[in-house]
Design an enzyme around this catalytic site. Structure first.
Site, PDB file in Angstrom:
ATOM      1  CG  HIS A 127      27.399  21.156 -19.135  1.00 22.45           C
ATOM      2  ND1 HIS A 127      28.289  21.683 -20.051  1.00 22.45           N
ATOM      3  CD2 HIS A 127      27.875  19.941 -18.805  1.00 22.45           C
ATOM      4  CE1 HIS A 127      29.262  20.808 -20.254  1.00 22.45           C
ATOM      5  NE2 HIS A 127      29.026  19.746 -19.522  1.00 22.45           N
ATOM      6  CE  LYS A 152      29.821  16.534 -20.992  1.00 20.22           C
ATOM      7  NZ  LYS A 152      30.657  17.134 -19.965  1.00 20.22           N
ATOM      8  CE  LYS A 303       6.718  -4.524  -5.030  1.00 17.57           C
ATOM      9  NZ  LYS A 303       6.905  -5.631  -4.094  1.00 17.57           N
ATOM     10  CG  ASP A 344       6.670  -9.284  -4.463  1.00 22.40           C
ATOM     11  OD1 ASP A 344       7.881  -9.555  -4.571  1.00 22.40           O
ATOM     12  OD2 ASP A 344       6.219  -8.126  -4.508  1.00 22.40           O
TER      13      ASP A 344
HETATM   14  P1  NAP Z   1       3.681  -1.658   3.929  1.00 21.91           P
HETATM   15  O1  NAP Z   1       2.736  -1.777   2.792  1.00 21.91           O
HETATM   16  O2  NAP Z   1       4.149  -0.347   4.365  1.00 21.91           O
HETATM   17  O3  NAP Z   1       2.967  -2.354   5.195  1.00 21.91           O
HETATM   18  C1  NAP Z   1       3.574  -2.386   6.454  1.00 21.91           C
HETATM   19  C2  NAP Z   1       2.687  -3.148   7.447  1.00 21.91           C
HETATM   20  O4  NAP Z   1       3.414  -3.228   8.660  1.00 21.91           O
HETATM   21  C3  NAP Z   1       1.375  -2.457   7.750  1.00 21.91           C
HETATM   22  O5  NAP Z   1       0.401  -3.435   7.995  1.00 21.91           O
HETATM   23  C4  NAP Z   1       1.684  -1.676   9.023  1.00 21.91           C
HETATM   24  O6  NAP Z   1       0.583  -1.499   9.878  1.00 21.91           O
HETATM   25  C5  NAP Z   1       2.667  -2.598   9.700  1.00 21.91           C
HETATM   26  N1  NAP Z   1       3.590  -1.844  10.557  1.00 21.91           N
HETATM   27  C6  NAP Z   1       4.564  -0.995  10.133  1.00 21.91           C
HETATM   28  N2  NAP Z   1       5.219  -0.503  11.197  1.00 21.91           N
HETATM   29  C7  NAP Z   1       4.641  -1.043  12.291  1.00 21.91           C
HETATM   30  C8  NAP Z   1       4.872  -0.920  13.686  1.00 21.91           C
HETATM   31  N3  NAP Z   1       5.849  -0.144  14.156  1.00 21.91           N
HETATM   32  N4  NAP Z   1       4.107  -1.619  14.537  1.00 21.91           N
HETATM   33  C9  NAP Z   1       3.106  -2.406  14.076  1.00 21.91           C
HETATM   34  N5  NAP Z   1       2.828  -2.565  12.773  1.00 21.91           N
HETATM   35  C10 NAP Z   1       3.588  -1.899  11.894  1.00 21.91           C
HETATM   36  O7  NAP Z   1       4.967  -2.526   3.682  1.00 21.91           O
HETATM   37  P2  NAP Z   1       5.108  -3.856   2.792  1.00 21.91           P
HETATM   38  O8  NAP Z   1       5.448  -3.515   1.397  1.00 21.91           O
HETATM   39  O9  NAP Z   1       3.942  -4.733   3.053  1.00 21.91           O
HETATM   40  O10 NAP Z   1       6.417  -4.492   3.421  1.00 21.91           O
HETATM   41  C11 NAP Z   1       6.401  -5.007   4.751  1.00 21.91           C
HETATM   42  C12 NAP Z   1       7.686  -5.781   4.985  1.00 21.91           C
HETATM   43  O11 NAP Z   1       7.677  -6.943   4.183  1.00 21.91           O
HETATM   44  C13 NAP Z   1       8.944  -5.031   4.580  1.00 21.91           C
HETATM   45  O12 NAP Z   1       9.418  -4.298   5.646  1.00 21.91           O
HETATM   46  C14 NAP Z   1       9.891  -6.120   4.151  1.00 21.91           C
HETATM   47  O13 NAP Z   1      10.727  -6.452   5.227  1.00 21.91           O
HETATM   48  C15 NAP Z   1       8.996  -7.278   3.837  1.00 21.91           C
HETATM   49  N6  NAP Z   1       9.070  -7.629   2.392  1.00 21.91           N
HETATM   50  C16 NAP Z   1       9.929  -8.605   2.031  1.00 21.91           C
HETATM   51  C17 NAP Z   1      10.033  -8.977   0.714  1.00 21.91           C
HETATM   52  C18 NAP Z   1      10.988 -10.087   0.330  1.00 21.91           C
HETATM   53  O14 NAP Z   1      11.212 -10.304  -0.870  1.00 21.91           O
HETATM   54  N7  NAP Z   1      11.530 -10.823   1.284  1.00 21.91           N
HETATM   55  C19 NAP Z   1       9.265  -8.343  -0.268  1.00 21.91           C
HETATM   56  C20 NAP Z   1       8.375  -7.342   0.133  1.00 21.91           C
HETATM   57  C21 NAP Z   1       8.296  -7.001   1.473  1.00 21.91           C
HETATM   58  P3  NAP Z   1      -0.499  -0.343   9.658  1.00 21.91           P
HETATM   59  O15 NAP Z   1      -1.459  -0.857   8.625  1.00 21.91           O
HETATM   60  O16 NAP Z   1      -1.113  -0.172  10.994  1.00 21.91           O
HETATM   61  O17 NAP Z   1       0.260   0.878   9.204  1.00 21.91           O
END
Ligand code: NAP
Length: 523
Positions: A127, A152, A303, A344
C-alpha cells in the site's frame, strides 16, 4: 486473470469481534461474496476473539492485520502481526493478508498446515498512501516471485489515469491480482475491477464503513454501477469534472444502459482543474484502447480544455464557435481518435422550442433576454445568434456581457449587452436565466428584480435544475408565462450524449425519471 468472477469483498472495521461477526451477516445480505476482517481494528485480537469471528462465518473471510506503516492500526511488530495471521489461518480464514515487507519473516506462516495444504491462501499486499509508487513494477514482480497466491497493490490516485495504471498492473502477472487506485480520482479502478478480471474489489457496507479512501458502498457498486452486469466486453463511459462526486450523470446513464440492455457502465472521473491534468487522463486512455472507453461527458471546469484537446476540426461548427464541448467520443481511428460535440446548446434550444411548440428556425427575430454571461450563457447566446434571434445579454459584470455580445453579434443574429440595472423593464419574448441565482440552497432568490413585471405569454426559461421550480419560474407561472425548467435542458443534454455515443434510440423516459427522482420531484 480471467475465469473466476471478481469477488465483492466488504471490509469490516469494528473494534469488537462480536460486532464484526454480526456485520458479516449484513454484508452477505447486501450481496458480498466475502468479507475482509480488519483484525488491526479489533481492541482484542486474542485467539478467543478470533474464534468468535471465524467460527462458521456466513462467507469466506480474508483476515488482515494491517500495519500502521501501510495505513492500518496495528502498531505492534511484524512477528505479532504474523502470529495473528497464523491464528486466523488455523481458525479457518480463507485468505490471510501479508504485507510484502513482512513476507521475509513469514516462513513459519507459509509452512503452516492451512497454507501448505491450500485451505488458506496468502494475499501479498503493498500500500502506498502518497501516490503511485515509482517501483510499482518491481513490487508486482516481487509478489509474482513470492509464495503468495494472490497479489494486491493499492496506491493513492492523483488522477483517474492512475486507475488506468492499475488496470495495467492487473494484466502484468500470472497470479490473480487486485490493483486499486485509492481516493475519489481512482474510483474507476474499483468499479471496473470486474471488467479487468481482478481477484476482488472492496466495497463498504455503508458510507461510514469504508476502510480506504474512495471506497464505494456495496449498495452503490451493485445498484448505481451495475456490478453484476460488468464483464470483459463492457464498454466504458464516464464524466470528467472537478468536483464530480455529486454528478447525476452516472445515475442517469447507468439506468439508461440497464433499461436498454446495453453492455456498458458509466463512472465518475475526477480530474484536477488544470488543462495538463485533463490531457494526462486523455493520454492514458488513448494509450490503452483495450480499456474500451467509448465516450466521456465533460463538465466544469474542463469543457474548454476538452475543446482544445479534441480540436476545432473535430467538432461541429457551432461547438467550435462556442469554444467548449461537453461530450467526447473515442473513435478507435488512429488518424482521428477524438470527436467532440456540445450537447448543452442543443439541449437548451430544444427545451425552449419544445415549450414554444415551434422549430429552432422560428426563433428568428424573437427578442431574447439572457441573464448571465458565463459558460451556459455563452453556449445559449451562440445558438440564439446562429438561429437569428435578437439577443440582449444582461450581466453583473457588464464588460463580460459586452465581450460575449461582440463575439457573436452579426447582422443575422444581433447580440447586445447591458447591466443588470437595465432589468427594471423587460421587453422580450423570451427570458433565459443563465446565472446561479435561485439555485439550491438559495431557493428564495430571483435573478429578476421583484419590481419587474412579467407579461402573460412571455417564455421564461430558467437553466437552473435544482430546484425544478425556481422562484423565477414560480413568479412566471403566476404571471401566465410559458415556463421551461432547466431540468428539460439537463435531460436533453444527457439524452443527446447517449444517442451520439451509442447510435441507439435513448430511453429518455427512464433518464427523465432518474433525474426527477434524484431531484426529489417524483415522475
Ligand atoms: P459561470 O460560467 O460561473 O457563470 C455564472 C454567471 O452568473 C456569470 O455571468 C456571473 O456574473 C453570474 N452570476 C453568478 N453569481 C451572481 C450573482 N450573485 N449575482 C449576479 N450575477 C451572478 O456558470 P455557468 O456554467 O454559466 O452556469 C450558470 C448556471 O447555469 C448554473 O448555475 C446552472 O444552474 C445553469 N446550468 C444549467 C445546465 C442544465 O443542464 N440545466 C447546464 C449548465 C448550466 P459575472 O460575470 O458578473 O461573474
Amino acid at each position: 486473470m480471467a475465469g473466476r468472477p471478481t469477488l465483492l469483498i466488504v471490509p469490516l472495521t469494528h473494534s469488537d469481534a462480536a460486532a464484526m461477526r454480526a456485520a458479516m451477516d449484513a454484508a452477505v445480505a447486501a450481496g458480498a461474496d466475502a468479507v475482509e476482517a480488519r483484525l488491526d481494528f479489533l481492541d482484542d485480537a486474542s485467539e478467543a476473539a478470533l474464534r468468535t469471528l471465524l467460527t462458521r462465518p456466513p462467507c469466506p473471510v480474508l483476515a488482515t492485520c494491517r500495519s500502521a506503516r501501510e495505513g492500518g492500526r496495528h502498531a505492534g511488530t511484524t512477528a505479532q502481526r504474523l502470529a495473528i495471521a497464523a491464528t486466523a489461518a488455523r481458525l479457518g480464514a480463507r485468505w490471510v493478508d501479508v504485507e510484502l515487507a513482512d513476507l521475509g519473516a513469514a516462513g513459519e506462516l507459509l509452512a503452516a498446515g492451512p497454507v501448505r495444504d491450500g485451505r488458506t491462501d496468502v494475499i501479498v499486499s503493498s500500500h502506498d498512501f502518497r501516490g503511485r509508487p515509482a517501483d510499482l513494477g518491481e513490487r508486482l514482480a516481487a509478489m509474482e516471485r513470492s509464495e503468495g497466491r494472490i497479489a494486491k497493490v493499492a496506491f493513492a490516485a492523483a488522477g483517474p489515469e492512475d486507475a488506468w495504471a492499475a488496470f495495467d498492473a492487473l494484466r502484468t502477472g500470472r497470479k490473480p491480482a487486485m490493483a486499486l487506485a485509492m481516493g475519489e480520482a481512482g474510483l474507476a479502478s474499483r468499479i471496473l475491477a470486474r471488467k479487468f478480471g481482478a481477484f476482488g474489489t472492496f466495497a463498504a457496507l455503508d458510507a461510514a464503513g469504508a476502510s480506504a479512501p474512495g471506497q464505494p458502498t456495496i449498495g452503490d457498486l451493485r445498484g448505481l454501477y451495475r456490478w453484476e452486469a460488468i464483464g470483459p466486453e463492457t464498454k466504458v463511459f464516464g464524466v470528467v469534472g472537478c468536483p464530480v462526486g455529486h454528478s447525476m450523470s452516472p445515475a442517469i446513464h447507468n439506468a439508461a444502459f440497464a433499461a436498454a440492455d446495453v453492455d456498458a457502465v458509466y463512472v465518475p472521473l475526477r480530474v484536477e482543474p488544470d488543462a495538463a491534468a485533463f490531457d494526462r487522463f486523455i493520454d492514458a486512455v488513448l494509450r490503452r484502447p483495450w480499456t474500451d472507453v467509448v465516450g466521456l461527458s465533460v463538465t466544469i471546469p474542463h469543457k474548454h480544455h476538452a475543446f482544445q484537446r479534441v480540436g476545432a476540426e473535430n467538432v461541429d461548427d457551432l461547438s467550435a464557435a462556442i469554444g467548449a464541448i461537453n461530450t467526447i467520443r473515442f473513435t478507435g481511428d488512429p488518424d482521428r481518435p477524438l470527436l467532440g460535440i456540445n450537447t448543452d446548446y442543443a439541449a437548451a434550444l430544444d427545451a425552449l422550442v419544445d415549450a414554444m411548440a415551434c422549430t429552432r428556425e422560428d426563433l428568428r427575430g424573437s427578442a431574447v433576454a439572457v441573464l448571465g454571461a458565463g459558460g451556459a450563457a455563452r453556449a445559449i447566446v451562440a445558438a440564439l445568434a446562429y438561429y437569428g434571434a435578437e439577443t440582449t445579454i444582461y450581466n453583473r459584470t457588464v464588460a463580460r456581457a459586452e465581450d460575449l455580445a461582440a463575439e457573436f453579434d452579426s447582422p443575422d443574429g444581433p447580440v447586445r449587452a447591458a447591466g443588470l440595472d437595465r432589468l427594471g423593464r423587460l421587453d422580450a419574448d423570451v427570458l433565459i436565466n443563465c446565472t446561479p441565482i435561485g439555485m439550491h440552497p438559495h431557493t428564495d432568490a430571483c435573478p429578476l428584480p421583484e419590481s419587474t413585471a412579467l407579461h402573460p405569454g412571455t417564455v421564461v426559461f430558467d437553466t437552473i435544475y435544482n430546484p425544478v421550480a425556481t422562484r423565477l419560474l414560480r413568479r412566471a407561472e403566476e404571471a401566465g408565462c410559458v415556463t421551461v425548467s432547466g431540468v428539460e435542458m439537463f435531460i436533453n443534454q444527457a439524452v443527446a450524449q447517449y444517442a451520439w455515443w451509442t447510435e441507439l434510440n435513448p430511453p429518455a423516459d427512464v433518464m427523465r425519471r432518474v433525474v426527477l427522482e434524484r431531484l426529489g420531484a417524483g415522475s
